[in-house]
Scaffold this motif. Structure first.
Motif, PDB file in Angstrom:
ATOM      1  N   LYS A 101       0.826  -1.199   0.000  1.00 39.38           N
ATOM      2  CA  LYS A 101       0.000   0.000   0.000  1.00 39.38           C
ATOM      3  C   LYS A 101       0.865   1.256   0.000  1.00 39.38           C
ATOM      4  CE  LYS A 101      -4.162  -1.884   2.155  1.00 39.38           C
ATOM      5  NZ  LYS A 101      -5.159  -1.740   3.237  1.00 39.38           N
ATOM      6  N   VAL A 102       1.958   1.205   0.746  1.00 47.31           N
ATOM      7  CA  VAL A 102       2.891   2.330   0.755  1.00 47.31           C
ATOM      8  C   VAL A 102       3.449   2.559  -0.652  1.00 47.31           C
ATOM      9  CG1 VAL A 102       5.077   3.192   1.667  1.00 47.31           C
ATOM     10  CG2 VAL A 102       3.505   1.968   3.173  1.00 47.31           C
ATOM     11  N   ILE A 103       3.826   1.459  -1.334  1.00 47.74           N
ATOM     12  CA  ILE A 103       4.358   1.568  -2.694  1.00 47.74           C
ATOM     13  C   ILE A 103       3.306   2.149  -3.635  1.00 47.74           C
ATOM     14  CG2 ILE A 103       5.205   0.259  -4.679  1.00 47.74           C
ATOM     15  CD1 ILE A 103       6.427  -1.732  -2.640  1.00 47.74           C
ATOM     16  N   GLY A 104       2.068   1.654  -3.528  1.00 46.69           N
ATOM     17  CA  GLY A 104       0.990   2.156  -4.377  1.00 46.69           C
ATOM     18  C   GLY A 104       0.709   3.625  -4.151  1.00 46.69           C
ATOM     19  N   VAL A 105       0.694   4.029  -2.885  1.00 46.43           N
ATOM     20  CA  VAL A 105       0.470   5.429  -2.554  1.00 46.43           C
ATOM     21  C   VAL A 105       1.584   6.299  -3.131  1.00 46.43           C
ATOM     22  CG1 VAL A 105       0.451   7.097  -0.655  1.00 46.43           C
ATOM     23  CG2 VAL A 105      -0.924   5.023  -0.502  1.00 46.43           C
ATOM     24  N   CYS A 106       2.822   5.827  -3.056  1.00 48.13           N
ATOM     25  CA  CYS A 106       3.958   6.587  -3.598  1.00 48.13           C
ATOM     26  C   CYS A 106       3.826   6.788  -5.106  1.00 48.13           C
ATOM     27  CB  CYS A 106       5.270   5.879  -3.264  1.00 48.13           C
ATOM     28  SG  CYS A 106       5.722   5.962  -1.517  1.00 48.13           S
ATOM     29  N   PHE A 107       3.395   5.747  -5.811  1.00 48.53           N
ATOM     30  CA  PHE A 107       3.165   5.883  -7.248  1.00 48.53           C
ATOM     31  C   PHE A 107       2.118   6.958  -7.527  1.00 48.53           C
ATOM     32  CE2 PHE A 107       5.460   1.977  -8.180  1.00 48.53           C
ATOM     33  CZ  PHE A 107       5.851   2.154  -9.501  1.00 48.53           C
ATOM     34  N   LEU A 151       3.380  10.430  -6.761  1.00 47.25           N
ATOM     35  CA  LEU A 151       4.343  10.821  -7.788  1.00 47.25           C
ATOM     36  C   LEU A 151       3.609  11.302  -9.037  1.00 47.25           C
ATOM     37  CD1 LEU A 151       7.230  11.054  -8.809  1.00 47.25           C
ATOM     38  CD2 LEU A 151       7.108   8.645  -9.503  1.00 47.25           C
ATOM     39  N   GLY A 152       2.556  10.591  -9.398  1.00 43.42           N
ATOM     40  CA  GLY A 152       1.764  11.010 -10.553  1.00 43.42           C
ATOM     41  C   GLY A 152       1.154  12.384 -10.360  1.00 43.42           C
ATOM     42  N   ALA A 153       0.597  12.620  -9.167  1.00 41.89           N
ATOM     43  CA  ALA A 153       0.009  13.926  -8.875  1.00 41.89           C
ATOM     44  C   ALA A 153       1.083  15.012  -8.870  1.00 41.89           C
ATOM     45  CB  ALA A 153      -0.710  13.885  -7.535  1.00 41.89           C
ATOM     46  N   ALA A 154       2.261  14.676  -8.357  1.00 40.61           N
ATOM     47  CA  ALA A 154       3.358  15.650  -8.312  1.00 40.61           C
ATOM     48  C   ALA A 154       3.817  16.030  -9.721  1.00 40.61           C
ATOM     49  CB  ALA A 154       4.525  15.089  -7.505  1.00 40.61           C
ATOM     50  N   THR A 183      -1.623   3.274 -11.925  1.00 42.22           N
ATOM     51  CA  THR A 183      -0.738   2.193 -11.490  1.00 42.22           C
ATOM     52  C   THR A 183      -0.730   2.081  -9.971  1.00 42.22           C
ATOM     53  OG1 THR A 183       0.689   2.457 -13.422  1.00 42.22           O
ATOM     54  CG2 THR A 183       1.634   1.322 -11.519  1.00 42.22           C
ATOM     55  N   GLY A 184      -0.632   3.221  -9.301  1.00 37.39           N
ATOM     56  CA  GLY A 184      -0.656   3.208  -7.841  1.00 37.39           C
ATOM     57  C   GLY A 184      -1.938   2.631  -7.286  1.00 37.39           C
ATOM     58  N   ALA A 185      -3.070   3.010  -7.879  1.00 40.16           N
ATOM     59  CA  ALA A 185      -4.355   2.487  -7.424  1.00 40.16           C
ATOM     60  C   ALA A 185      -4.443   0.974  -7.629  1.00 40.16           C
ATOM     61  CB  ALA A 185      -5.495   3.186  -8.165  1.00 40.16           C
ATOM     62  N   MET A 186      -3.917   0.489  -8.750  1.00 39.29           N
ATOM     63  CA  MET A 186      -3.951  -0.956  -9.021  1.00 39.29           C
ATOM     64  C   MET A 186      -3.056  -1.718  -8.049  1.00 39.29           C
ATOM     65  SD  MET A 186      -3.984  -1.070 -13.201  1.00 39.29           S
ATOM     66  CE  MET A 186      -3.951  -2.852 -13.203  1.00 39.29           C
ATOM     67  N   ILE A 187      -1.902  -1.148  -7.696  1.00 39.82           N
ATOM     68  CA  ILE A 187      -1.016  -1.814  -6.736  1.00 39.82           C
ATOM     69  C   ILE A 187      -1.708  -1.955  -5.389  1.00 39.82           C
ATOM     70  CG2 ILE A 187       1.112  -1.529  -5.386  1.00 39.82           C
ATOM     71  CD1 ILE A 187       2.373  -0.260  -7.883  1.00 39.82           C
TER      72      ILE A 187
END
Length: 311
Positions: free
Chosen positions: A125-131, A134-137, A285-289
């Protein structure tokens, strides 16, 4: 084949797409046609009337007094405080920059969930949130907008408080969403928010420009605000939260920056650049992870970070 869990995820995604569209719409309405108070009162009263009528005709579900108190608290945090501060924030910052703050929602909800309901934070979940962040950034840092004299710091602080309040709403309403039908929850939630908001009326609500005459597109934006961003989205969220966790639900908030950017471009508030599709890929991608990562085993164990132990 009908899959309740799949439809729960689709419900949360749809709600956040609607809310993403609503960000630039709200900005446009607040610039000339509605005050922040008019913004929340018009939404609250309209939803209370519609859900009240539907509830009387179709829903006869009993609800415990202690759960009514929880719904009232959820309405205070997730609508009165959160949406009022959203309206104030959008008076000081741009839709896309506001959407960047919304992208921090998963982290805030994870922290709040760890503190208040002891929810563990798994590594995937941490990895997905980071993705997703990053996309929003990527989306926001490359946006070319003229901020003029906007007080960005004040707007960002208001946005942070707004999403923190909404994060508490997601957590507060988690158990309620599992016990009662969405229509039952919304009937009572908007009744309570209307009761809270009406005493704030200074007698100037119907003298606002939108009620004294406006172009057709203003009424179209206002209708979207009431029908989709208020009634439909607040139905879809409790439906989705019935089967997915607070953290999962919050991750889908990262769809909002992408959608807000697209609508802002269409409305002439921004221009198309290479960062928009890249941001969309990262966010999805983050949401799918986050959604599918729990089914992927790493060795014989699933790594888990217990955030509560680290705070």
């Amino acid at each position: 084949m009908y899959s309740p869990k799949l439809f729960s995820h689709l419900a949360i995604i749809s709600a956040n797409v609607i809310l993403g569209i609503n960000v630039p719409f709200t900005k446009a309405l607040l610039e000339s046609w509605l005050s922040p108070f008019g913004y929340i009162l018009s939404r609250s009263v309209s939803a209370a009337v519609i859900f009240g009528i539907i509830g009387i005709v179709f829903v006869h579900e009993k609800i415990k007094p202690k759960d009514l108190a929880i719904i009232a608290l959820g309405g205070l945090m997730g609508f009165i405080i959160s949406q009022y501060l959203t309206a104030l924030s959008l008076q000081y910052t741009t839709p896309i920059r506001f959407a960047l703050i919304v992208a921090l929602s998963p982290i805030i909800v994870m922290l709040e969930a760890a503190v208040f309901i002891h929810e563990k934070i798994k590594l995937y979940k941490v990895i997905g949130v980071c993705f997703s962040i990053l996309g929003a950034a990527v989306l926001v840092l490359n946006a070319h907008q003229d901020t003029g004299n906007i007080n960005e710091v004040y707007g960002i602080i208001l946005a942070l408080i707004s999403i923190s309040a909404y994060g508490l709403y997601v957590i507060i309403m988690r158990d309620i969403s599992q016990k009662y039908r969405p229509l039952t929850q919304m009937k009572w939630l908007f009744l309570f928010t209307t009761v809270m908001a009406l005493p704030l009326n200074q007698g100037s609500f119907f003298s606002q420009p939108i009620f004294t005459g406006a172009p057709w597109y203003v009424y179209a934006e206002f209708s979207f605000l009431i029908v989709f961003a208020t009634i439909l989205s607040y139905l879809l969220i409790p439906y989705g939260m019935h089967r997915i966790s607070a953290t999962n639900a919050s991750v889908y908030m990262n769809f909002q920056p992408v959608v807000a950017a697209i609508v802002s471009i269409i409305m002439g508030q921004d221009v198309f650049t290479w960062d928009k599709p890249l941001a969309a890929v990262l966010v999805i991608t983050g949401a799918m992870i986050v959604s599918l990562g729990g089914k992927i085993k790493i060795g014989n164990k699933k790594p888990c970070l217990n955030l509560k132990a680290q705070i």
